[in-house]
Write an enzyme that holds these catalytic residues in place. Structure first.
Site, PDB file in Angstrom:
ATOM      1  N   ARG A 168      45.867  34.735  29.317  1.00  0.00           N
ATOM      2  CA  ARG A 168      45.451  35.993  29.944  1.00  0.00           C
ATOM      3  C   ARG A 168      46.536  37.059  29.812  1.00  0.00           C
ATOM      4  O   ARG A 168      46.750  37.861  30.727  1.00  0.00           O
ATOM      5  CB  ARG A 168      45.089  35.780  31.423  1.00  0.00           C
ATOM      6  CG  ARG A 168      43.941  34.824  31.671  1.00  0.00           C
ATOM      7  CD  ARG A 168      42.623  35.321  31.107  1.00  0.00           C
ATOM      8  NE  ARG A 168      41.597  34.321  31.299  1.00  0.00           N
ATOM      9  CZ  ARG A 168      41.330  33.351  30.424  1.00  0.00           C
ATOM     10  NH1 ARG A 168      41.992  33.284  29.291  1.00  0.00           N
ATOM     11  NH2 ARG A 168      40.392  32.448  30.664  1.00  0.00           N
ATOM     12  N   SER A 242      36.529  36.284  37.408  1.00  0.00           N
ATOM     13  CA  SER A 242      37.604  35.434  37.936  1.00  0.00           C
ATOM     14  C   SER A 242      38.769  36.305  38.373  1.00  0.00           C
ATOM     15  O   SER A 242      39.329  37.049  37.571  1.00  0.00           O
ATOM     16  CB  SER A 242      38.068  34.440  36.872  1.00  0.00           C
ATOM     17  OG  SER A 242      37.018  33.583  36.501  1.00  0.00           O
ATOM     18  N   GLU A 338      44.229  38.289  38.130  1.00  0.00           N
ATOM     19  CA  GLU A 338      43.914  38.698  36.756  1.00  0.00           C
ATOM     20  C   GLU A 338      43.754  40.214  36.641  1.00  0.00           C
ATOM     21  O   GLU A 338      44.262  40.804  35.695  1.00  0.00           O
ATOM     22  CB  GLU A 338      42.629  37.993  36.262  1.00  0.00           C
ATOM     23  CG  GLU A 338      42.840  36.556  35.846  1.00  0.00           C
ATOM     24  CD  GLU A 338      41.703  36.023  34.997  1.00  0.00           C
ATOM     25  OE1 GLU A 338      41.042  36.836  34.301  1.00  0.00           O
ATOM     26  OE2 GLU A 338      41.462  34.818  35.012  1.00  0.00           O
TER      27      GLU A 338
END
Length: 342
Positions: A168, A242, A338
């Site tokens: 990520r 998420s 995130e």
């Protein structure tokens, strides 16, 4: 003002972020061409302000009104080229919807990105976040990224190594990459496709559908069915997918946690570390389905924070911090969000 630019002031961003948070931008420009982007970067009034490059708004938390210029990437275009007998190159402009692009590649008879179906956001944001799902990440198939350096206006291509991909993460999120604006992304997809069913949940779902030799579209349909079952549609319930990264810990820390929590969900990594399931940690702390003011945790997936109606950035931030504190107190692991907080 440049003749190609339409600058709007005090512009509402509520429809441009998937959390549906109410916030305004001091200035807003919809970018539909490279020339427009260059003009916006050179405009004296805009360049004097803080700047936010916005794609699909699926990976941001607006903590308040943005006191600068939002440049909304709305460029379009997709094309396909045969690189050699083994590889097919597919390219899309930064403003294209990611899921639409994946479906377009499948309609061209080209597989490879089907495991990444139904991920919200734009093509331009995909390499920034190195998006991933069901055993596939962007870096697995990325060929190159065309970028513009915002200060100089120079346009150049970056290969996969130059993007410095990690979990990520990418150069675009680092200090030396924040001046780079993604213009278009090219993927190298296999001419001879094989399904990637390494992710157990996906393999099981394909088996349950009695698909002995699934096509790329059938794998995509299976992925979409799983995602729709587990995740809320941002058009119905505001969310950013998420919210937390799955934390990576040392093998020693994982073993110590397993002694105290034998059912701990963990996955061994190639470098000897262990990746823990953030959703499981949050669920074990009792947060699944729980609300804190107008923000809450989705009842079907503890990894997803939702706007139950009227939540501001401060509400999402408060909920995220409370979850982080509880997980750290119980497991000694600090979860990292995130989304980007703006």
């Amino acid at each position: 003002m440049h003749p190609e630019l339409t600058i709007e002031h005090n512009y509402s961003l509520q429809r441009l972020n998937t959390f549906g948070i109410t916030a305004n931008a001091a200035a807003y420009v919809r970018i539909t061409s490279q020339a427009q982007l260059q003009a916006a970067l050179q405009d004296p009034a805009l360049s004097a302000m803080p700047r936010l490059i916005l794609g699909g708004g699926s990976n941001i938390v607006l903590t308040g009104d943005f006191p600068g210029a939002v440049l909304h990437m709305a460029t379009r275009g997709m094309r396909l080229a045969q690189a050699d007998f083994e590889t097919i190159l597919v390219t899309a402009a930064a403003g294209e919807n990611w899921h639409d692009f994946v479906q377009w590649t499948l309609a061209q008879g080209v597989g490879g990105l089907e495991n990444l179906s139904l991920i919200p956001g734009t093509v331009g944001a995909a390499p920034i976040q190195n998006i991933g799902a069901y055993g596939v990440e962007i870096k697995d198939y990325l060929h190159s990224v065309s970028v513009m350096h915002s200060a100089s206006g120079i346009v150049f291509d970056m290969d996969r190594d130059a993007c410095r991909f990690a979990y990520r993460d990418s150069i675009f999120k680092q200090a030396d990459g924040r001046e780079l604006i993604v213009l278009e992304v090219t993927f190298a997809l296999p001419a001879e496709w094989q399904p990637n069913l390494r992710y157990a949940e996906l393999a099981q779902a394909v088996a349950e559908r009695n698909l002995a030799e699934p096509t790329p579209q059938q794998v995509a349909d299976t992925v979409m069915a799983i995602r729709r079952r587990k995740l809320p549609d941002p058009a119905v319930i505001g969310n950013a997918g998420s919210f937390f990264k799955n934390p990576v810990v040392s093998r020693e820390q994982c073993l110590a946690l397993l002694e105290r929590f034998p059912t701990l969900v963990h996955h061994a990594q190639a470098d000897g570390t262990e990746k823990l399931a953030a959703g499981w940690l949050i669920d074990q702390c009792g947060w699944k389905g729980k609300n804190l003011g107008p923000a809450g945790v989705y009842p079907k997936q503890a990894l997803v924070l939702v706007n139950n109606g009227g939540a501001r950035g401060a509400d999402i931030t408060r909920l995220a911090a409370a979850i982080q504190d509880d997980v750290e107190a119980k497991y000694g692991v600090r979860l990292s969000p995130e989304p980007v907080f703006v």
